[in-house]
Design a protein around this motif. Structure first.
Motif, PDB file in Angstrom:
ATOM      1  N   LEU A   1     -89.970 -61.818  44.884  1.00  0.00           N
ATOM      2  CA  LEU A   1     -90.521 -60.924  46.281  1.00  0.00           C
ATOM      3  C   LEU A   1     -91.540 -59.638  45.876  1.00  0.00           C
ATOM      4  O   LEU A   1     -91.055 -58.907  45.226  1.00  0.00           O
ATOM      5  N   ALA A   2     -92.725 -59.432  46.399  1.00  0.00           N
ATOM      6  CA  ALA A   2     -93.403 -58.350  45.958  1.00  0.00           C
ATOM      7  C   ALA A   2     -92.978 -57.300  46.903  1.00  0.00           C
ATOM      8  O   ALA A   2     -93.241 -57.427  48.171  1.00  0.00           O
ATOM      9  N   GLN A   3     -92.290 -56.422  46.364  1.00  0.00           N
ATOM     10  CA  GLN A   3     -91.552 -55.244  47.279  1.00  0.00           C
ATOM     11  C   GLN A   3     -92.678 -54.378  47.841  1.00  0.00           C
ATOM     12  O   GLN A   3     -92.037 -53.660  49.056  1.00  0.00           O
ATOM     13  N   LYS A   4     -93.658 -54.212  47.526  1.00  0.00           N
ATOM     14  CA  LYS A   4     -94.731 -53.410  48.116  1.00  0.00           C
ATOM     15  C   LYS A   4     -94.971 -53.798  49.367  1.00  0.00           C
ATOM     16  O   LYS A   4     -95.191 -53.063  50.319  1.00  0.00           O
ATOM     17  N   ALA A   5     -94.739 -54.980  49.956  1.00  0.00           N
ATOM     18  CA  ALA A   5     -95.009 -55.775  51.137  1.00  0.00           C
ATOM     19  C   ALA A   5     -93.911 -55.483  52.035  1.00  0.00           C
ATOM     20  O   ALA A   5     -93.861 -55.000  53.284  1.00  0.00           O
ATOM     21  N   PHE A   6     -92.632 -55.638  51.462  1.00  0.00           N
ATOM     22  CA  PHE A   6     -91.615 -55.764  52.156  1.00  0.00           C
ATOM     23  C   PHE A   6     -90.232 -55.355  51.363  1.00  0.00           C
ATOM     24  O   PHE A   6     -89.989 -55.824  50.525  1.00  0.00           O
TER      25      PHE A   6
ATOM     26  N   ILE B   1     -92.407 -55.992  36.427  1.00  0.00           N
ATOM     27  CA  ILE B   1     -93.153 -54.776  36.933  1.00  0.00           C
ATOM     28  C   ILE B   1     -94.525 -54.684  36.560  1.00  0.00           C
ATOM     29  O   ILE B   1     -95.042 -55.377  35.575  1.00  0.00           O
ATOM     30  N   TYR B   2     -95.598 -54.296  37.473  1.00  0.00           N
ATOM     31  CA  TYR B   2     -96.970 -54.134  37.162  1.00  0.00           C
ATOM     32  C   TYR B   2     -97.430 -52.781  37.595  1.00  0.00           C
ATOM     33  O   TYR B   2     -97.149 -52.596  38.896  1.00  0.00           O
ATOM     34  N   SER B   3     -98.143 -51.977  36.579  1.00  0.00           N
ATOM     35  CA  SER B   3     -98.750 -50.838  37.194  1.00  0.00           C
ATOM     36  C   SER B   3    -100.298 -50.771  36.568  1.00  0.00           C
ATOM     37  O   SER B   3     -99.996 -50.911  35.466  1.00  0.00           O
TER      38      SER B   3
ATOM     39  N   PHE C   1     -99.638 -63.955  30.685  1.00  0.00           N
ATOM     40  CA  PHE C   1    -100.974 -63.163  31.598  1.00  0.00           C
ATOM     41  C   PHE C   1    -100.538 -63.204  33.315  1.00  0.00           C
ATOM     42  O   PHE C   1     -99.835 -63.893  33.614  1.00  0.00           O
ATOM     43  N   HIS C   2    -101.314 -62.386  33.871  1.00  0.00           N
ATOM     44  CA  HIS C   2    -101.089 -62.091  35.287  1.00  0.00           C
ATOM     45  C   HIS C   2    -102.247 -61.731  35.780  1.00  0.00           C
ATOM     46  O   HIS C   2    -103.185 -61.145  35.509  1.00  0.00           O
ATOM     47  N   PHE C   3    -102.494 -62.424  37.089  1.00  0.00           N
ATOM     48  CA  PHE C   3    -103.791 -62.176  37.669  1.00  0.00           C
ATOM     49  C   PHE C   3    -103.407 -61.929  39.008  1.00  0.00           C
ATOM     50  O   PHE C   3    -102.466 -62.643  39.542  1.00  0.00           O
ATOM     51  N   HIS C   4    -104.055 -61.389  39.901  1.00  0.00           N
ATOM     52  CA  HIS C   4    -103.996 -61.130  41.355  1.00  0.00           C
ATOM     53  C   HIS C   4    -105.191 -60.860  41.780  1.00  0.00           C
ATOM     54  O   HIS C   4    -105.664 -59.801  41.727  1.00  0.00           O
ATOM     55  N   VAL C   5    -105.964 -61.810  42.539  1.00  0.00           N
ATOM     56  CA  VAL C   5    -107.274 -61.533  43.194  1.00  0.00           C
ATOM     57  C   VAL C   5    -107.216 -62.386  44.467  1.00  0.00           C
ATOM     58  O   VAL C   5    -108.427 -62.360  45.047  1.00  0.00           O
TER      59      VAL C   5
ATOM     60  N   GLY D   1     -99.713 -63.895  40.862  1.00  0.00           N
ATOM     61  CA  GLY D   1     -99.966 -62.716  41.458  1.00  0.00           C
ATOM     62  C   GLY D   1     -99.325 -62.992  43.211  1.00  0.00           C
ATOM     63  O   GLY D   1     -98.651 -63.954  43.408  1.00  0.00           O
ATOM     64  N   GLY D   2    -100.115 -62.319  43.799  1.00  0.00           N
ATOM     65  CA  GLY D   2     -99.690 -62.426  45.358  1.00  0.00           C
ATOM     66  C   GLY D   2    -101.009 -62.971  46.155  1.00  0.00           C
ATOM     67  O   GLY D   2    -102.142 -63.390  45.751  1.00  0.00           O
ATOM     68  N   GLY D   3    -101.214 -62.639  47.470  1.00  0.00           N
ATOM     69  CA  GLY D   3    -101.882 -62.848  48.379  1.00  0.00           C
ATOM     70  C   GLY D   3    -101.937 -64.616  48.903  1.00  0.00           C
ATOM     71  O   GLY D   3    -103.121 -65.005  49.375  1.00  0.00           O
ATOM     72  N   HIS D   4    -100.931 -65.255  48.636  1.00  0.00           N
ATOM     73  CA  HIS D   4    -100.793 -66.611  48.842  1.00  0.00           C
ATOM     74  C   HIS D   4    -100.204 -66.868  50.288  1.00  0.00           C
ATOM     75  O   HIS D   4     -98.959 -66.292  50.327  1.00  0.00           O
TER      76      HIS D   4
ATOM     77  N   MET E   1     -95.000 -66.701  40.862  1.00  0.00           N
ATOM     78  CA  MET E   1     -95.784 -66.276  41.784  1.00  0.00           C
ATOM     79  C   MET E   1     -95.117 -64.879  42.248  1.00  0.00           C
ATOM     80  O   MET E   1     -93.956 -64.806  42.180  1.00  0.00           O
ATOM     81  N   GLU E   2     -95.999 -64.019  42.942  1.00  0.00           N
ATOM     82  CA  GLU E   2     -95.159 -62.785  43.480  1.00  0.00           C
ATOM     83  C   GLU E   2     -95.899 -62.398  44.737  1.00  0.00           C
ATOM     84  O   GLU E   2     -96.368 -61.448  45.133  1.00  0.00           O
ATOM     85  N   PRO E   3     -95.580 -63.204  45.885  1.00  0.00           N
ATOM     86  CA  PRO E   3     -96.084 -62.966  47.034  1.00  0.00           C
ATOM     87  C   PRO E   3     -95.255 -62.153  47.796  1.00  0.00           C
ATOM     88  O   PRO E   3     -94.189 -61.701  47.555  1.00  0.00           O
ATOM     89  N   GLY E   4     -95.919 -61.284  48.778  1.00  0.00           N
ATOM     90  CA  GLY E   4     -95.251 -60.311  49.507  1.00  0.00           C
ATOM     91  C   GLY E   4     -95.359 -60.848  51.127  1.00  0.00           C
ATOM     92  O   GLY E   4     -94.126 -61.095  51.791  1.00  0.00           O
ATOM     93  N   GLU E   5     -96.490 -60.905  51.627  1.00  0.00           N
ATOM     94  CA  GLU E   5     -96.810 -61.148  52.794  1.00  0.00           C
ATOM     95  C   GLU E   5     -96.249 -62.492  53.226  1.00  0.00           C
ATOM     96  O   GLU E   5     -95.758 -62.723  54.163  1.00  0.00           O
ATOM     97  N   ALA E   6     -96.140 -63.252  52.414  1.00  0.00           N
ATOM     98  CA  ALA E   6     -95.491 -64.806  52.735  1.00  0.00           C
ATOM     99  C   ALA E   6     -94.162 -64.919  52.965  1.00  0.00           C
ATOM    100  O   ALA E   6     -93.705 -65.696  53.472  1.00  0.00           O
TER     101      ALA E   6
ATOM    102  N   HIS F   1     -93.988 -56.908  57.417  1.00  0.00           N
ATOM    103  CA  HIS F   1     -94.368 -56.868  56.146  1.00  0.00           C
ATOM    104  C   HIS F   1     -95.656 -55.767  56.265  1.00  0.00           C
ATOM    105  O   HIS F   1     -96.462 -55.663  57.417  1.00  0.00           O
ATOM    106  N   TYR F   2     -95.813 -54.870  55.141  1.00  0.00           N
ATOM    107  CA  TYR F   2     -96.614 -53.840  55.082  1.00  0.00           C
ATOM    108  C   TYR F   2     -96.609 -52.713  56.185  1.00  0.00           C
ATOM    109  O   TYR F   2     -97.623 -52.457  56.613  1.00  0.00           O
ATOM    110  N   THR F   3     -95.386 -52.746  56.947  1.00  0.00           N
ATOM    111  CA  THR F   3     -95.267 -51.657  58.089  1.00  0.00           C
ATOM    112  C   THR F   3     -94.139 -50.782  57.651  1.00  0.00           C
ATOM    113  O   THR F   3     -94.614 -49.512  57.164  1.00  0.00           O
TER     114      THR F   3
HETATM  115  C1  PLP Z   1    -100.332 -57.150  41.793  1.00  0.00           C
HETATM  116  C2  PLP Z   1     -99.900 -57.645  43.340  1.00  0.00           C
HETATM  117  N1  PLP Z   1     -98.977 -58.505  43.381  1.00  0.00           N
HETATM  118  C3  PLP Z   1     -98.613 -59.085  44.544  1.00  0.00           C
HETATM  119  C4  PLP Z   1     -99.082 -58.683  45.721  1.00  0.00           C
HETATM  120  C5  PLP Z   1     -98.505 -58.942  47.074  1.00  0.00           C
HETATM  121  O1  PLP Z   1     -99.587 -59.480  47.559  1.00  0.00           O
HETATM  122  P1  PLP Z   1     -99.333 -60.236  49.115  1.00  0.00           P
HETATM  123  O2  PLP Z   1     -98.512 -59.268  50.011  1.00  0.00           O
HETATM  124  O3  PLP Z   1    -100.688 -60.299  49.685  1.00  0.00           O
HETATM  125  O4  PLP Z   1     -98.939 -61.534  48.944  1.00  0.00           O
HETATM  126  C6  PLP Z   1    -100.193 -57.386  45.540  1.00  0.00           C
HETATM  127  C7  PLP Z   1    -100.810 -56.905  46.679  1.00  0.00           C
HETATM  128  O5  PLP Z   1    -101.485 -56.060  46.846  1.00  0.00           O
HETATM  129  C8  PLP Z   1    -100.487 -57.110  44.254  1.00  0.00           C
HETATM  130  O6  PLP Z   1    -101.387 -56.037  43.994  1.00  0.00           O
END
Ligand code: PLP
Length: 399
Positions: free
Chosen positions: A55-60, A97-99, A190-194, A227-230, A259-264, A357-359
């Motif tokens: 779970l990408a916590q930045k989203a939720f 963690i990724y920053s 390796f990590h990618f998020h595009v 990464g996320g965005g899926h 994979m680390e989706p948030g929105e999904a 999500h993202y609220t």
């Molecule tokens: C590195 C990384 N991982 C995961 C996510 C989560 O993306 P999403 O919520 O679109 O699945 C983001 C969103 O910006 C991100 O930057």
């Protein structure tokens, strides 16, 4: 919303209006059944492919739901120390963690909290390598790569725009290997998020690019994080293609896929319940709500987009059109123009869709507007107030 209706229907879940009238407004109401529906789709992908989904916590970050999500997912992804701690405390399982840049004074705690640390550049990796290697627990380190390919049109959401700060390009990787042939030693992934709200077809093209640029180096790794965005949990998502791609990468490179989706995870699982405070006219009917785009759904202004409202259509389609706006001072704090089949009344409730999500992770108290209450609509069909906010919360983050 029709005043005479006795339930609202959201994503196939019927919610009695009587229950919605009893909760404070504004409120984010997250529907447990829908969250579990998403989590089950993701765990199906994990079971069929052996990949691990975080779970990408930045989203939720509604951590009251973490015990439920932890039954299905492999752990959490954090953007920094605070999210990593939250994941460790409330979710358990794996913490990644990724920053783009870590703070020196936080690294000891990050090393005690996180199982995977992804570095954004060789500069960051070299800064922290010794510390990581001296730690008394197993921490797997990886490098964010930048394949310089994405299909995200809006720069605000495009990690691959020219001169992006995100990740190591092939050119940078090869320069570094020329300087030091052992530059990748100690890195395991390796990590990618595009991607951003995209399907498996986009992932297929991204992977083609990643493989053609970085494939030879990926063979030296133990894991790769997509990464996320899926948009995996959307009904039209091509799950068989996703699974084929994961299995292909897993088998070709002998790596664990993450994979680390948030929105999904949060998508289509909750509503924002708001009340009409007033209705006025200036060239058109304007309804003032007790919610605000700027404070409670900032993506509406940032992206921008117009969230759906249950029972409403686009302006002009139904007989009564209103501009939905807020009580803040920001002139552009307008959610959008909508039409209804009846005139809106003061005190009436409206329901914005897709608001989990993202609220709550991005909201704020600009103008001293209170934060929405956080509510879980449980599988037992109860409105469970998880957290309400007030003046003290507003005051506590000021000085
Ligand atoms: C590195 C990384 N991982 C995961 C996510 C989560 O993306 P999403 O919520 O679109 O699945 C983001 C969103 O910006 C991100 O930057």
């Amino acid at each position: 919303m029709d005043n005479v209706q006795d339930t609202i229907s959201y994503e196939g879940v019927q919610i009695p209006v009587e229950q919605l009238r009893e909760i404070p407004t504004p409120s984010y109401v997250v529907i447990e059944e829908l969250l579990e529906r998403n989590a089950k789709i993701l765990s199906g992908v994990m079971e069929r492919t052996g990949c691990k989904i975080l779970l990408a916590q930045k989203a939720f970050s509604m951590f009251a739901t973490y015990p439920l999500l932890a039954q299905y997912l492999s752990g959490t992804a954090a953007s920094g120390l605070f999210e990593a701690k939250l994941g460790r405390e409330e979710f358990g399982k794996e913490v990644h963690i990724y920053s783009p840049a870590y703070r020196e004074e936080e690294m000891d705690e990050i090393l005690q909290t996180s199982d995977h640390i992804v570095f954004n550049s060789f500069e960051q990796w070299i800064t922290y390598k010794k510390k990581v290697q001296a730690v008394d627990r197993k921490v797997s380190c990886g490098l964010r790569i930048n394949p310089e390919y994405s299909e995200v049109e809006v720069d605000l959401y495009n990690p691959c725009f020219p001169n992006s700060r995100f990740g190591v390009t092939l050119q940078r990787l090869e320069e570094e290997l020329q300087k030091d042939p052992k530059a990748l030693e100690g890195l395991e992934g390796f990590h990618f998020h595009v991607m951003c709200e995209q399907g498996a077809g986009v992932l297929e093209r991204v992977l083609n690019r990643v493989e053609s640029l970085f494939g030879v180096y990926l063979k030296q790794m133990k894991w790769v994080n997509f990464g996320g965005g899926h948009h995996i949990t959307k009904p039209d998502y091509d799950l068989p293609l996703l699974e084929k791609l994961i299995v292909h990468v897993r088998d070709t490179y002998d790596v664990q896929v993450y994979m680390e989706p948030g929105e999904a995870i949060g998508v289509d699982t909750g509503i924002l319940v708001t009340k009409v405070l007033d209705v006025m006219k200036n060239g058109m009917e304007i309804a003032l709500l007790d919610t605000s785009a700027a404070c409670h759904m900032p993506d509406v202004l940032e992206m921008p987009y117009r969230p759906a409202v249950i029972g409403a259509k686009v302006a002009g389609e139904l007989p009564y059109t209103y501009r939905l706006s807020s009580a803040t001072c920001l002139s552009g704090d307008v959610i959008g123009d909508y039409s209804f089949d009846k005139p809106l009344q003061k005190g009436e409730l409206l329901f914005f869709e897709d608001m989990s999500h993202y609220t709550m992770v991005k909201n704020n108290t600009f103008n001293g507007i209170n934060l929405p209450t956080i509510i879980l609509y449980t599988k037992e069909q109860k409105m469970k107030v998880i957290r309400s906010f007030g003046y003290t919360d507003f005051k506590n983050r000021l000085s």
